[in-house]
Write a protein that holds these residues in place. Structure first.
Motif, PDB file in Angstrom:
ATOM      1  N   ASN A 509       0.816  -1.217   0.000  1.00  0.00           N
ATOM      2  CA  ASN A 509       0.000   0.000   0.000  1.00  0.00           C
ATOM      3  C   ASN A 509       0.848   1.265   0.000  1.00  0.00           C
ATOM      4  N   GLY A 510       2.149   1.108  -0.213  1.00  0.00           N
ATOM      5  CA  GLY A 510       3.035   2.265  -0.251  1.00  0.00           C
ATOM      6  C   GLY A 510       3.476   2.748   1.109  1.00  0.00           C
ATOM      7  N   VAL A 511       3.172   1.988   2.180  1.00  0.00           N
ATOM      8  CA  VAL A 511       3.609   2.358   3.532  1.00  0.00           C
ATOM      9  C   VAL A 511       5.005   1.779   3.745  1.00  0.00           C
ATOM     10  N   GLN A 512       6.000   2.637   3.814  1.00  0.00           N
ATOM     11  CA  GLN A 512       7.398   2.188   3.827  1.00  0.00           C
ATOM     12  C   GLN A 512       7.830   1.786   5.229  1.00  0.00           C
ATOM     13  N   ARG A 513       7.900   0.459   5.445  1.00  0.00           N
ATOM     14  CA  ARG A 513       8.310  -0.079   6.742  1.00  0.00           C
ATOM     15  C   ARG A 513       9.606  -0.881   6.639  1.00  0.00           C
ATOM     16  N   MET A 514      10.109  -1.083   5.442  1.00  0.00           N
ATOM     17  CA  MET A 514      11.281  -1.930   5.236  1.00  0.00           C
ATOM     18  C   MET A 514      12.551  -1.100   5.054  1.00  0.00           C
ATOM     19  N   ASP A 515      13.653  -1.729   5.395  1.00  0.00           N
ATOM     20  CA  ASP A 515      14.957  -1.163   5.089  1.00  0.00           C
ATOM     21  C   ASP A 515      15.130  -1.083   3.570  1.00  0.00           C
ATOM     22  N   LYS A 516      15.874  -0.097   3.090  1.00  0.00           N
ATOM     23  CA  LYS A 516      16.029   0.128   1.654  1.00  0.00           C
ATOM     24  C   LYS A 516      16.559  -1.113   0.931  1.00  0.00           C
ATOM     25  N   GLU A 517      17.587  -1.742   1.499  1.00  0.00           N
ATOM     26  CA  GLU A 517      18.196  -2.918   0.866  1.00  0.00           C
ATOM     27  C   GLU A 517      17.221  -4.093   0.846  1.00  0.00           C
ATOM     28  N   LEU A 518      16.499  -4.265   1.948  1.00  0.00           N
ATOM     29  CA  LEU A 518      15.533  -5.361   2.040  1.00  0.00           C
ATOM     30  C   LEU A 518      14.393  -5.156   1.041  1.00  0.00           C
ATOM     31  N   ARG A 519      13.919  -3.916   0.923  1.00  0.00           N
ATOM     32  CA  ARG A 519      12.852  -3.616  -0.022  1.00  0.00           C
ATOM     33  C   ARG A 519      13.287  -3.947  -1.455  1.00  0.00           C
ATOM     34  N   ALA A 520      14.534  -3.664  -1.777  1.00  0.00           N
ATOM     35  CA  ALA A 520      15.057  -3.953  -3.121  1.00  0.00           C
ATOM     36  C   ALA A 520      15.067  -5.450  -3.401  1.00  0.00           C
ATOM     37  N   ILE A 521      15.382  -6.271  -2.371  1.00  0.00           N
ATOM     38  CA  ILE A 521      15.384  -7.733  -2.537  1.00  0.00           C
ATOM     39  C   ILE A 521      13.970  -8.226  -2.827  1.00  0.00           C
ATOM     40  N   PHE A 522      13.015  -7.755  -2.063  1.00  0.00           N
ATOM     41  CA  PHE A 522      11.634  -8.191  -2.265  1.00  0.00           C
ATOM     42  C   PHE A 522      11.080  -7.671  -3.590  1.00  0.00           C
ATOM     43  N   TRP A 523      11.431  -6.452  -3.953  1.00  0.00           N
ATOM     44  CA  TRP A 523      10.941  -5.879  -5.210  1.00  0.00           C
ATOM     45  C   TRP A 523      11.381  -6.726  -6.401  1.00  0.00           C
ATOM     46  N   ARG A 524      12.586  -7.287  -6.310  1.00  0.00           N
ATOM     47  CA  ARG A 524      13.102  -8.081  -7.432  1.00  0.00           C
ATOM     48  C   ARG A 524      12.671  -9.538  -7.377  1.00  0.00           C
ATOM     49  N   PHE A 525      12.725 -10.146  -6.189  1.00  0.00           N
ATOM     50  CA  PHE A 525      12.496 -11.590  -6.100  1.00  0.00           C
ATOM     51  C   PHE A 525      11.088 -11.970  -5.631  1.00  0.00           C
ATOM     52  N   VAL A 526      10.364 -11.012  -5.042  1.00  0.00           N
ATOM     53  CA  VAL A 526       8.966 -11.247  -4.662  1.00  0.00           C
ATOM     54  C   VAL A 526       8.154 -10.081  -5.229  1.00  0.00           C
ATOM     55  N   PRO A 527       8.169  -9.912  -6.551  1.00  0.00           N
ATOM     56  CA  PRO A 527       7.604  -8.687  -7.144  1.00  0.00           C
ATOM     57  C   PRO A 527       6.083  -8.633  -7.086  1.00  0.00           C
ATOM     58  N   PHE A 528       5.580  -7.406  -6.968  1.00  0.00           N
ATOM     59  CA  PHE A 528       4.147  -7.172  -7.102  1.00  0.00           C
ATOM     60  C   PHE A 528       3.769  -7.304  -8.575  1.00  0.00           C
ATOM     61  N   ASN A 529       2.480  -7.369  -8.852  1.00  0.00           N
ATOM     62  CA  ASN A 529       2.049  -7.386 -10.249  1.00  0.00           C
ATOM     63  C   ASN A 529       2.360  -6.031 -10.896  1.00  0.00           C
ATOM     64  N   GLN A 530       2.373  -6.003 -12.223  1.00  0.00           N
ATOM     65  CA  GLN A 530       2.801  -4.808 -12.943  1.00  0.00           C
ATOM     66  C   GLN A 530       1.911  -3.597 -12.643  1.00  0.00           C
ATOM     67  N   GLN A 531       0.631  -3.837 -12.511  1.00  0.00           N
ATOM     68  CA  GLN A 531      -0.289  -2.735 -12.211  1.00  0.00           C
ATOM     69  C   GLN A 531       0.045  -2.088 -10.871  1.00  0.00           C
ATOM     70  N   LYS A 532       0.353  -2.908  -9.873  1.00  0.00           N
ATOM     71  CA  LYS A 532       0.711  -2.376  -8.557  1.00  0.00           C
ATOM     72  C   LYS A 532       2.042  -1.632  -8.620  1.00  0.00           C
ATOM     73  N   LYS A 533       2.985  -2.155  -9.399  1.00  0.00           N
ATOM     74  CA  LYS A 533       4.270  -1.460  -9.561  1.00  0.00           C
ATOM     75  C   LYS A 533       4.071  -0.088 -10.203  1.00  0.00           C
ATOM     76  N   ASP A 534       3.239  -0.056 -11.245  1.00  0.00           N
ATOM     77  CA  ASP A 534       2.965   1.222 -11.922  1.00  0.00           C
ATOM     78  C   ASP A 534       2.340   2.224 -10.959  1.00  0.00           C
ATOM     79  N   GLU A 535       1.504   1.712 -10.073  1.00  0.00           N
ATOM     80  CA  GLU A 535       0.831   2.585  -9.099  1.00  0.00           C
ATOM     81  C   GLU A 535       1.811   3.102  -8.058  1.00  0.00           C
ATOM     82  N   LEU A 536       2.684   2.207  -7.560  1.00  0.00           N
ATOM     83  CA  LEU A 536       3.612   2.591  -6.497  1.00  0.00           C
ATOM     84  C   LEU A 536       4.677   3.574  -6.972  1.00  0.00           C
ATOM     85  N   LYS A 537       5.108   3.438  -8.235  1.00  0.00           N
ATOM     86  CA  LYS A 537       6.180   4.316  -8.724  1.00  0.00           C
ATOM     87  C   LYS A 537       5.730   5.778  -8.748  1.00  0.00           C
TER      88      LYS A 537
END
Length: 559
Positions: A509-537
């Motif tokens: 939901n865009g609520v940033q609770r993760m460390d920057k490095e950890l968020r990058a790992i999840f973004w790449r290896f546990v990615p959201f669907n494309q629509q959610k990515k487009d929304e979050l960016k």
């Protein structure tokens, strides 16, 4: 369950969901059990035709079908049956007598210390009753009330509040979803009928005979058969998937060829027709792509058909040898005993060491909402949402191809909060077999319990895929190195489960609770669907940078 047992992050999330205004149910003692004269049971268990399809994995299905109905329109009469309690316990021997004695004392006791003792005794007595009843679940004539006891832990309907009784009476009893989600009575029924293999079983049980000379050979043959069955199931799934793919490509090719062959009459030069239009000329390239795709599909289909043919040939040979063997191998009561012990362990794990182990449904402990109770349809709705947000949640990679494989789900009637994965896949078929996850039915937050189970499944599948290199490659490798750099101690998988829950409850939901490095790992290896990515960016520079990394990787050769 004690909050001290939960990961602090998950405990905090659970605390956020607590409704302090929700009234506490009364636990007034009940002194009578309404044991009226027995009446004939009007409810019969009907075999559901959909049951047979739950074991087979259809790789062509890409998502869960939407749940159109969560409850029946009219309440069923099961819990209004005057002799419900008596029918539940009739014919169950000493375990039933023990349950009756302990439950009577528990409900009529006024001393708090004695009540605690009876609660503990009730745990042992109840599970002995379940042990006695489990082999009977395959009996289609079994009274429905016995199934209700096994399914929901309801021994005495008077322990319901009126609203709870109405709610449970409207639960959809049959599995019409086509998904492998089972209540406990259905689970034992599938095990007893042989449609479902034992959980985490090392060997198929073999009956002893007077002459044990052939026992070892039969065990070896059964082991070979189990391995070959896995190969057979895997090959069958791949053949079905490739045939579906071929049909789809041929349909698309036919549409393009038909469009290519349409020519309008040339006005003024009748009966001559127009040359290819610009749109039709583009079809040449598309048709060539479809033909190449068909060629590739045919090569792969031929290979899978050959594997299927070999597996069937081996199956026939093994079955002939086993049939001529000196002993008979079959699903027997020993197998049900094994599965009973496994399921009881699962139930304990959903609660935790210091949690509420009380096994009987009572308004004293049930505080879930109708949508937050672990009914089949509610769990499937949450799983569908998880898959929508995390498209790779139920995917397994084989030969660079993602295959969607929904796990078996066992719903246990406990007051626990922990969902978990018991097996990531069958050991004889790692490619297309279903894993097994367990969900407590009466948790504080059903969504978090299901998220924990899916996170556990995801971790174990990723770890098995990376094999010896799990600390170096892929999701597990990146996460392991992150935890090492943070100098955190403890169970690695527990950390991941906690972070996965955070990923799909806050970061989604865009609520940033993760460390920057950890968020990058999840973004790449546990990615959201494309629509959610487009929304979050669009919501934050943090997600915009991660989005740009995706674009950069997609343009590189090593992506």
């Amino acid at each position: 369950m004690s909050d001290q047992e939960l990961d602090p992050t998950i405990a905090a999330l659970l605390a956020e969901t607590q409704d302090s205004s929700r009234p506490t149910m009364s636990d007034a003692p009940i002194s009578s059990f309404e044991p009226s004269p027995a009446v004939k049971n009007p409810f019969g268990q009907k075999e559901n035709p959909a049951d047979a399809g739950h074991k087979n994995v259809d790789l062509s299905i890409t998502k869960f079908a939407p749940i159109e109905k969560f409850f029946e329109d009219e309440p069923a009469p099961y819990f209004d049956e005057p002799s419900y309690y008596k029918t539940c316990l009739t014919g169950e021997g000493q375990p039933a007598q023990r349950v009756h004695q302990v439950l009577s004392k528990y409900l009529t006791c006024t001393d708090a210390k004695d009540r605690t003792v009876y609660r503990q005794q009730m745990v042992m007595a109840y599970w002995e009753l379940v042990h006695n009843m489990a082999p009977k679940m395959a009996d289609l004539t079994l009274p429905k009330v016995k199934r209700m006891m096994m399914r929901f832990g309801v021994i005495l309907p008077s322990l319901f509040s009126p609203e709870q009784k109405q709610l449970f009476s409207k639960v959809i009893m049959d599995n019409n979803t086509g998904e492998p989600v089972y209540y406990m009575d259905e689970w034992f029924k599938e095990i007893a009928s042989g449609r479902l293999t034992l959980s985490a079983t090392d060997e198929v049980r073999v009956k002893k005979s007077a002459n044990d000379g052939g026992t070892a050979e039969q065990q070896h043959l059964m082991q070979l058969k189990s391995k070959n069955d896995g190969k057979l199931q895997s090959s069958e799934s791949f053949v079905n998937a490739k045939e579906s793919e071929r049909q789809m490509i041929e349909h698309e090719l036919l549409n393009r060829v038909n469009a290519l062959c349409e020519h309008a009459v040339m006005i003024g030069l009748e009966p001559h027709r127009m040359p290819y239009t610009e749109m039709q000329r583009k079809l040449f390239g598309e048709i060539q792509e479809k033909l190449r795709a068909l060629q590739k599909n045919d090569k792969e289909l031929s290979g899978h058909l050959k594997e299927l043919e070999e597996a069937r040939s081996v199956a026939g040979s093994l079955e002939a040898k086993i049939a001529n063997g000196p002993v008979n191998v079959e699903i027997n009561k020993g197998d049900i005993d094994t599965e009973y012990n496994t399921v009881r362990q699962m139930a304990k794990m959903t609660v935790g060491r210091q949690g509420n182990q009380f096994p009987v449904f009572t308004r004293e402990f049930y505080h879930s909402t109708p949508q937050g109770t672990g009914f089949r349809e509610n769990v499937l709705k949450i799983m569908a949402w998880i898959e929508e947000m995390d498209p790779g949640a139920f995917c397994r990679i084989h030969k660079n191809t993602a295959h969607r494989i929904v796990p078996y789900v066992l719903l246990v009637p406990t007051y626990g909060d922990f969902g978990f994965c018991w097996e990531p896949f069958d050991r004889y078929n790692r490619i297309t077999s279903r894993g097994r996850i367990v969900i407590p039915m009466y948790p504080r937050d059903l969504k978090i319990s299901v998220l924990m189970a899916v996170a556990d499944l995801r971790w174990q599948v990723a770890k098995e895929k990376a094999s010896y290199y799990w600390m170096e490659e892929g999701l597990t490798g990146q996460y392991y190195q992150y935890i090492e750099n943070q100098k955190l101690k403890g169970d690695l998988k527990s950390y991941f489960i906690s972070d996965y829950v955070l990923w799909l409850t806050k970061e989604v939901n865009g609520v940033q609770r993760m460390d920057k490095e950890l968020r990058a790992i999840f973004w790449r290896f546990v990615p959201f669907n494309q629509q959610k990515k487009d929304e979050l960016k669009k919501r934050s520079v943090v997600y915009q940078e991660l989005y740009q990394r995706d674009i950069n990787r997609s343009m590189s050769d090593g992506y």
